[in-house]
Design a protein around this motif. Structure first.
Motif, PDB file in Angstrom:
ATOM      1  N   ARG A 263       4.267  -2.130  15.493  1.00  0.00           N
ATOM      2  CA  ARG A 263       5.185  -3.070  14.880  1.00  0.00           C
ATOM      3  C   ARG A 263       4.959  -3.008  13.375  1.00  0.00           C
ATOM      4  O   ARG A 263       3.831  -2.840  12.912  1.00  0.00           O
ATOM      5  CB  ARG A 263       4.957  -4.508  15.365  1.00  0.00           C
ATOM      6  N   VAL A 264       6.029  -3.150  12.625  1.00  0.00           N
ATOM      7  CA  VAL A 264       5.975  -3.133  11.171  1.00  0.00           C
ATOM      8  C   VAL A 264       6.662  -4.405  10.672  1.00  0.00           C
ATOM      9  O   VAL A 264       7.735  -4.758  11.141  1.00  0.00           O
ATOM     10  CB  VAL A 264       6.721  -1.899  10.605  1.00  0.00           C
ATOM     11  N   VAL A 265       6.015  -5.087   9.739  1.00  0.00           N
ATOM     12  CA  VAL A 265       6.611  -6.249   9.095  1.00  0.00           C
ATOM     13  C   VAL A 265       6.639  -5.964   7.603  1.00  0.00           C
ATOM     14  O   VAL A 265       5.624  -5.575   7.019  1.00  0.00           O
ATOM     15  CB  VAL A 265       5.805  -7.538   9.375  1.00  0.00           C
ATOM     16  N   ILE A 266       7.815  -6.131   6.997  1.00  0.00           N
ATOM     17  CA  ILE A 266       7.974  -5.890   5.568  1.00  0.00           C
ATOM     18  C   ILE A 266       8.376  -7.200   4.920  1.00  0.00           C
ATOM     19  O   ILE A 266       9.326  -7.855   5.345  1.00  0.00           O
ATOM     20  CB  ILE A 266       9.029  -4.804   5.299  1.00  0.00           C
ATOM     21  N   LYS A 267       7.633  -7.587   3.898  1.00  0.00           N
ATOM     22  CA  LYS A 267       7.891  -8.858   3.223  1.00  0.00           C
ATOM     23  C   LYS A 267       7.829  -8.642   1.716  1.00  0.00           C
ATOM     24  O   LYS A 267       6.943  -7.947   1.226  1.00  0.00           O
ATOM     25  CB  LYS A 267       6.861  -9.901   3.640  1.00  0.00           C
ATOM     26  N   GLU A 268       8.777  -9.235   1.033  1.00  0.00           N
ATOM     27  CA  GLU A 268       8.793  -9.155  -0.419  1.00  0.00           C
ATOM     28  C   GLU A 268       8.087 -10.377  -0.988  1.00  0.00           C
ATOM     29  O   GLU A 268       8.400 -11.511  -0.626  1.00  0.00           O
ATOM     30  CB  GLU A 268      10.238  -9.097  -0.916  1.00  0.00           C
TER      31      GLU A 268
END
Length: 130
Positions: free
Chosen positions: A103-108
């Motif tokens: 799983r990949v989570v991308i957050k700015e």
């Protein structure tokens, strides 16, 4: 065509030899990134959205452009404001993706995109440019 959106995108990336790998089975950038080009009425010409977005939100975006409310059970979020103003108006707190064992989570945060990769089972060591 005066009321038509034209969208070019993909459902997943391809490694295409990045890090000597092919396919979509790794959580690295070449596998999880896809093109997303949108043109049409109201879409900012030459605009670039450089924050993470999810293609699962295309459904909500299409509904919003059509002036139709989404069904209560839908989790899709509209990207219309991002496409029409070029400004990072409220969107999702994070974007996630995954396949089989990762799983990949991308957050700015503060204008910088961070990517968290979580692997279940066998997941290879990431390349330095992942």
């Amino acid at each position: 065509l005066t009321n038509t959106l034209i969208v070019v995108t993909s459902d997943h990336g391809e490694m295409l030899g990045d890090h000597d790998l092919t396919g979509k089975t790794k959580p690295w950038q070449g596998s999880v990134s896809v093109p997303l080009i949108v043109v049409g009425p109201g879409v900012l010409k030459g605009g670039v959205v450089d924050r993470p977005v999810g293609t699962l939100d295309l459904a909500g975006t299409f509904l919003d452009f059509a002036g139709v409310s989404r069904a209560d059970h839908m989790t899709t979020v509209s990207m219309k404001s991002l496409l029409t103003t070029g400004k990072a108006l409220p969107y999702r707190e994070f974007v996630s993706s995954g396949l089989d064992n990762f799983r990949v989570v991308i957050k700015e945060i503060g204008g910088v995109s961070y990517k968290y990769v979580c692997c279940h089972g066998r997941c290879p060591s990431p390349p330095s440019t992942a």
